[in-house]
Design a protein around this motif. Structure first.
Motif, PDB file in Angstrom:
ATOM      1  N   UNK A 247      18.004   3.027 -10.897  1.00  0.00           N
ATOM      2  CA  UNK A 247      18.783   2.935 -11.624  1.00  0.00           C
ATOM      3  C   UNK A 247      19.668   2.391 -11.836  1.00  0.00           C
ATOM      4  N   UNK A 248      20.671   1.949 -12.998  1.00  0.00           N
ATOM      5  CA  UNK A 248      21.916   1.242 -12.961  1.00  0.00           C
ATOM      6  C   UNK A 248      22.610   1.355 -11.575  1.00  0.00           C
ATOM      7  N   UNK A 249      23.475   2.771 -12.309  1.00  0.00           N
ATOM      8  CA  UNK A 249      23.971   3.758 -11.060  1.00  0.00           C
ATOM      9  C   UNK A 249      24.012   3.394 -10.440  1.00  0.00           C
ATOM     10  N   UNK A 250      22.528   3.140  -9.403  1.00  0.00           N
ATOM     11  CA  UNK A 250      22.591   3.422  -7.976  1.00  0.00           C
ATOM     12  C   UNK A 250      23.177   1.784  -7.705  1.00  0.00           C
ATOM     13  N   UNK A 251      22.966   0.581  -8.125  1.00  0.00           N
ATOM     14  CA  UNK A 251      23.206  -0.756  -8.276  1.00  0.00           C
ATOM     15  C   UNK A 251      25.197  -0.667  -7.807  1.00  0.00           C
ATOM     16  N   UNK A 252      25.566  -0.150  -8.854  1.00  0.00           N
ATOM     17  CA  UNK A 252      27.104  -0.400  -9.027  1.00  0.00           C
ATOM     18  C   UNK A 252      28.085   0.915  -8.330  1.00  0.00           C
ATOM     19  N   UNK A 253      27.339   1.850  -7.208  1.00  0.00           N
ATOM     20  CA  UNK A 253      27.740   2.846  -5.994  1.00  0.00           C
ATOM     21  C   UNK A 253      27.468   1.934  -5.282  1.00  0.00           C
ATOM     22  N   UNK A 254      26.095   0.965  -4.595  1.00  0.00           N
ATOM     23  CA  UNK A 254      25.905   0.871  -3.463  1.00  0.00           C
ATOM     24  C   UNK A 254      25.658   1.787  -2.536  1.00  0.00           C
ATOM     25  N   UNK A 255      24.456   2.134  -3.286  1.00  0.00           N
ATOM     26  CA  UNK A 255      23.511   2.994  -2.364  1.00  0.00           C
ATOM     27  C   UNK A 255      22.976   2.678  -1.256  1.00  0.00           C
ATOM     28  N   UNK A 256      22.768   2.342  -0.056  1.00  0.00           N
ATOM     29  CA  UNK A 256      22.422   1.644   0.852  1.00  0.00           C
ATOM     30  C   UNK A 256      20.812   1.684   1.013  1.00  0.00           C
TER      31      UNK A 256
END
Length: 523
Positions: A247-256
């Protein structure tokens, strides 16, 4: 970011008195992943789709079926489907053996399962369940990121490296090299060195996807704000066929973790490289298995070493990972603490001289284990002499598996096992052709827990097909009881006496533990 759904890490407190956090982002993504890959599986149709916004997953893994299913996604055939109890409602015994089967099989494919027990999964210990599911999904998603499956990865080798250096790299490091290869081809100055902050602004993803498919993935996202760029990345990835669980939020939050899985999915869908004849020639040794027995031993020993959860000692390629002597020292220290004086081990070992010194030191310390080290030296390890390396590892493996039983010989192990088996199924030796039918092992398991075996699935073992069927089923039966099995079915089929002896010994040892556990439960 106001209109992006914010999903925070949650804190829970369980019976151990500790606070454990887990990421709802990861829960949501893993649920989407499971829903996608198991949507057509009739055995879990009653519990899918999982609700990604709730604790649905933690509840529905409680009977073990779902865990067994995703393990077989990670490695096809890791669990014999006949060994999974799928007929509902399940009683407590059948739920527990499903969970045993899942935990032991997860160990066999490379997961770290230390301190994971059926009761903790049934108690919905979120951090434990999520950690296990993450490992399984990671193995599934990255299993094609290696030289054997994709020879074109040889192009990522640096000038001062050998093929062995690429073989040693874990999938995440290969993915970073692959990513950077395409950024360089795109004439970008960007470089990606991690799966969190370097991907957080999304620019590298936009460039990568454009390089992979210029017609369907434009560079327009580079001019967008961070939130909309992340949305564009997901749309572009979906356009080229990447399964949607990011999801877009996963990229924005930088979940490794989620970025690693996303990169692997992009690689699996569209690697952007086509194997050439030159790639195949350079990796010819990997494509041609000239020593099947050694390859089987490698798989077993890798399974065993990784199950020990050695710090910094995870094995990707057994032979290559042993060549500098460092991992052999780590293994010895794990088996017998305070064996190694780390001042005598040079980490990292870059020169050949240092590697030989490390290997020689480890072999010197290995002598304290009273194993045979005739005509093997550090140079043999550094040169990757497969048979000599496997010979040393085999002795350490056998010592570890049999340590609770004392220094028993194969004939003593056989004598003890034959007492638990009807006369018709007893073996004269571990080279007895009857061992290939697996009946001997079924009878030992039956003596431990009669409810563990569905005899309708056990065949005579007269044809190659029946031998294979029985071998696969007996290993899964042992695991569903909770036994740790370091054996692959081909070794039963081929009648590998030394491995069958160790398998038998491990079952006898497990039988004692199982008896004690039953008595304790009864009290």
């Amino acid at each position: 970011m106001d209109n992006l759904k914010q999903i925070q890490a949650l804190k829970v407190e369980k019976g151990d008195g500790f606070h454990h956090t887990y990421s709802q982002d990861e829960v949501s993504s893993f649920c989407d992943h499971i829903n996608y890959y198991l949507k057509d599986d009739k055995d879990v149709a009653d519990i899918l789709p999982l609700d990604p916004e709730t604790n649905d997953m933690f509840v529905k893994v409680g009977d073990g079926i779902l865990l067994c299913k995703i393990i077989n996604l990670a490695q096809n055939g890791a669990i014999d489907p006949r060994a999974i109890n799928v007929k509902k409602p399940l009683n407590i015994f059948n739920e527990n053996i499903n969970l045993n089967l899942a935990i032991q099989s997860a160990k066999s494919i490379g997961c770290i399962v230390v301190n994971i027990r059926p009761d903790l999964i049934k108690d919905r210990r979120e951090h434990i369940i999520l950690g296990l599911v993450w490992q399984i999904i990671k193995i599934q998603t990255t299993k094609m990121v290696n030289l054997k499956e994709n020879p074109f990865l040889i192009r990522l080798k640096k000038e001062d490296e050998e093929i062995g250096d690429i073989l040693k790299l874990p999938p995440d490091q290969l993915l970073l090299r692959w990513f950077n290869h395409h950024l360089k081809e795109a004439k970008s100055q960007r470089q990606v060195n991690n799966f969190d902050k370097d991907l957080q602004d999304g620019e590298a993803y936009i460039i990568l996807l454009n390089q992979l498919d210029k017609d369907r993935c434009s560079l327009d996202g580079l001019t967008q704000d961070q939130e909309n760029r992340a949305k564009t990345i997901i749309q572009n990835a979906e356009t080229i066929g990447v399964p949607k669980f990011m999801r877009p939020v996963h990229i924005v939050k930088g979940n490794s973790k989620l970025n690693l899985l996303f990169c692997a999915q992009i690689f699996n869908t569209c690697p952007g490289l086509t194997p050439s004849q030159d790639d195949y020639e350079k990796t010819k040794m990997l494509q041609e298995d000239d020593d099947p027995e050694s390859s089987m031993d490698e798989r077993v020993f890798k399974m065993w070493i990784n199950s020990l959860n050695i710090e910094d000692g995870y094995i990707n390629n057994l032979i290559e990972d042993m060549r500098d002597g460092i991992n052999l020292n780590r293994l010895l220290e794990k088996l017998k603490p305070q064996t190694i004086n780390w001042k005598n081990v040079k980490i990292p070992a870059k020169s050949r001289i240092i590697k030989v010194q490390n290997a020689n030191y480890s072999l010197e310390q290995a002598k304290t284990f009273k194993i045979t080290l005739v005509n093997v030296g550090g140079v043999d390890f550094v040169d990757g002499k497969k048979k000599l390396i496997l010979g040393v590892i085999w002795q350490l493996f056998r010592l570890d598996v049999l340590k609770t039983m004392g220094d028993q010989k194969d004939d003593q192990i056989l004598e003890a096992a034959n007492k638990k088996v009807p006369e018709a199924d007893r073996l004269a030796s571990f080279k007895d052709p009857k061992a290939k039918t697996s009946h001997f092992f079924f009878r030992i398991l039956n003596s431990i827990e009669p409810r563990a075996i569905d005899w309708d699935f056990v065949q005579k073992g007269e044809t190659p097909e029946e031998i294979e069927s029985n071998a696969k089923y007996v290993i899964s039966v042992a695991r569903r009881l909770g036994a740790t099995v370091f054996l692959i079915w081909e070794q039963i089929r081929d009648g590998k006496a030394k491995m069958l002896a160790v398998f038998t010994a491990s079952l006898l040892h497990f039988a004692e533990d199982y008896k004690v556990a039953k008595l304790g439960h009864a009290e």
